[in-house]
Structure formats: C-alpha cells, structure tokens
Design a protein around this motif. Structure first.
Motif, PDB file in Angstrom:
ATOM      1  N   ARG A 176       0.849  -1.093   0.025  1.00  0.00           N
ATOM      2  CA  ARG A 176      -0.209   0.407   0.062  1.00  0.00           C
ATOM      3  C   ARG A 176       1.370   1.237  -0.610  1.00  0.00           C
ATOM      4  O   ARG A 176       0.430   2.793  -0.552  1.00  0.00           O
ATOM      5  N   HIS A 180       0.988   4.115  -2.266  1.00  0.00           N
ATOM      6  CA  HIS A 180       0.983   6.088  -1.907  1.00  0.00           C
ATOM      7  C   HIS A 180       1.713   7.152  -2.149  1.00  0.00           C
ATOM      8  O   HIS A 180       1.869   8.073  -3.353  1.00  0.00           O
ATOM      9  N   THR A 191      -4.861   9.589  -2.641  1.00  0.00           N
ATOM     10  CA  THR A 191      -4.911   8.096  -1.846  1.00  0.00           C
ATOM     11  C   THR A 191      -5.251   7.911  -0.965  1.00  0.00           C
ATOM     12  O   THR A 191      -5.182   8.945  -0.154  1.00  0.00           O
ATOM     13  N   SER A 193      -6.164   4.805   2.842  1.00  0.00           N
ATOM     14  CA  SER A 193      -6.789   3.083   2.462  1.00  0.00           C
ATOM     15  C   SER A 193      -8.022   3.172   3.783  1.00  0.00           C
ATOM     16  O   SER A 193      -8.622   3.692   4.375  1.00  0.00           O
ATOM     17  N   ARG A 201      -7.523  -2.520   1.951  1.00  0.00           N
ATOM     18  CA  ARG A 201      -7.176  -1.643   0.577  1.00  0.00           C
ATOM     19  C   ARG A 201      -7.327  -0.276   0.102  1.00  0.00           C
ATOM     20  O   ARG A 201      -7.675   0.958   0.569  1.00  0.00           O
ATOM     21  N   VAL A 202      -6.618   0.347  -0.660  1.00  0.00           N
ATOM     22  CA  VAL A 202      -6.567   1.488  -1.199  1.00  0.00           C
ATOM     23  C   VAL A 202      -7.036   1.351  -2.110  1.00  0.00           C
ATOM     24  O   VAL A 202      -7.560   1.537  -3.452  1.00  0.00           O
ATOM     25  N   GLU A 227      -2.285   6.880   4.888  1.00  0.00           N
ATOM     26  CA  GLU A 227      -1.813   5.209   5.471  1.00  0.00           C
ATOM     27  C   GLU A 227      -2.122   5.061   6.192  1.00  0.00           C
ATOM     28  O   GLU A 227      -1.528   5.267   7.347  1.00  0.00           O
TER      29      GLU A 227
END
Length: 228
Positions: A176, A180, A191, A193, A201-202, A227
């Motif tokens: 992930r 990003h 982006t 998560s 998931r992203v 994230e």
C-alpha cells in the motif's frame, strides 16, 4: 565468525564440561580438540592436567536469521538456502536461492511475506533494539514494486478519465505504501486506505477540483496521502 576457548581439568571430559558451562552451549554446538591428554600420575606425582580447545561459531542476528530460514525451508520440503547480507542501519537482507522458488513466493508474495514475518518475530524475540528483516528471492520484491507502480499509474489514469474512484485489491502495508508513494505527485488524484487487515485496500480518488486530463502525471506540490 569462529572463536575458541581453552580449558584445563583433571580429565578431558571435565575440561569439556567447564567450557560448555562457560559458553552456555551444548556439546553438539561445538568442536573439541584435545591439546593434551590428562594423566593421573602415581599418588598425584607426575599428574598432568588435560587441556582442550573448544571452537564455536559466534551467534549473530544474521546467522540466527539464516539458520531459522534454512530450517523453515527444510520443514516445508523446499530445496533452498538463505544467503544473508547487511543493509543500511543494520537491516538483515536474506536472499533465498534454490529450485522452484515459486513455492517460496506464493500467491502475490504471501508465502514470502509470511516467512519474513516469522523470521522477524524469531530474531527480535527478547532483543531491546528492533532488527529489520527483509527476505527476497529471484528479485521478486523489485519486480512486484515495478508492477504496483504501473498499476497505480494505470488506475490514476482511469480515475481522471471516468471521474470515479478506483478501489484496488487487498494489499499488505508495504505494498500500500508503494501505491501511495507512486501517486504522491500525480496531479488530480489522491489516495487513502480503507478496510481492516488483511483486507485493507487502497482507494485512488479524484482530488477535489480536478479536471479530466489525458496524461495525468504532472508534478504537483507535495502532499501526504493517507495510510492509516
């Protein structure tokens, strides 16, 4: 690194036992060389102490990691061996080499990630300072990173073209972060998560105020993608 100590005692066995107690090791972990056999003498006259040299391999985190991975591969029935090197900041990098490395990699690197996770847990148990472990085989990590970067740019292009968010397949934290980082400066998209492990998931989303564009990838002011 091979080291050794020498011990003297009335008998060879006593000298070996003294060495093992000092090292805190078992007999099968060392090699013993008898330098001089002991002699009792006659009523103590002419007695000679037994002298031995005990050689052993000094334990290092890299050596421990290699031994653990090699043992794990053997239990998995895989003909392979780990070759350790030291990376930046003391990171231990293990490259597994052998036949049929597909079984080591697994689906999307799942098995390789599991081996890395278990090795890290084992090596860091009881240690005050955390040692980073990286395990790879046949350059899989670099190939996977390139594949994820291509996927990220492809999804960003679709987001701008169709003006709708794109949710990627579940990925581990390392993968992930690659998504990003790849889209950090991709103009028009952001982006973040979503979800919980192991199905986190992203999401590649339209940045507020963005307009559709053909080429997508343009340098933009640096921003932090999420994230969490």
């Amino acid at each position: 690194m091979t080291k050794f100590i020498e011990k003297e005692a009335a008998t060879r066995d006593e000298a070996i036992q003294l060495a093992l107690e000092e090292l805190g090791m078992e007999r099968d972990e060392v090699s013993v060389e008898v330098l001089e056999e002991g002699k009792k003498g006659f009523f103590g006259i002419g007695a000679v102490q037994a002298r031995i040299r005990v050689s052993y391999e000094e334990s290092t985190p890299a050596g421990e990691a290699k031994a653990f991975v090699d043992g794990l591969l053997q239990r998995m029935g895989i003909n392979g061996e780990a070759f350790p090197t030291e990376g930046e900041d003391g990171q231990i990098i293990l490259d597994i080499r052998g036949e049929d490395m597909g079984a080591v990699i697994g689906r999307r690197g799942d098995t390789l990630d599991a081996i890395q996770y278990l090795t890290s847990l084992t090596i860091n148990r009881g240690k005050e300072e955390h040692i980073r472990i990286a395990i790879d085989t046949e350059g899989y990590r670099a190939k996977r990173e390139e594949s994820l970067q291509r996927l990220a740019r492809k999804m960003a292009g679709k987001v701008l073209k169709y003006r709708k968010n794109m949710t990627l397949e579940p990925m581990n934290p390392y993968e992930r972060r690659i998504i990003h980082a790849t889209l950090q400066d991709y103009k028009g998209v952001t982006t973040y998560s979503t979800g919980t492990e192991p199905n986190r998931r992203v999401v590649v989303a339209m940045e507020r105020g963005a307009r559709p564009q053909r080429s997508g990838y343009r340098r933009a002011p640096r921003r932090r993608n999420r994230e969490e």
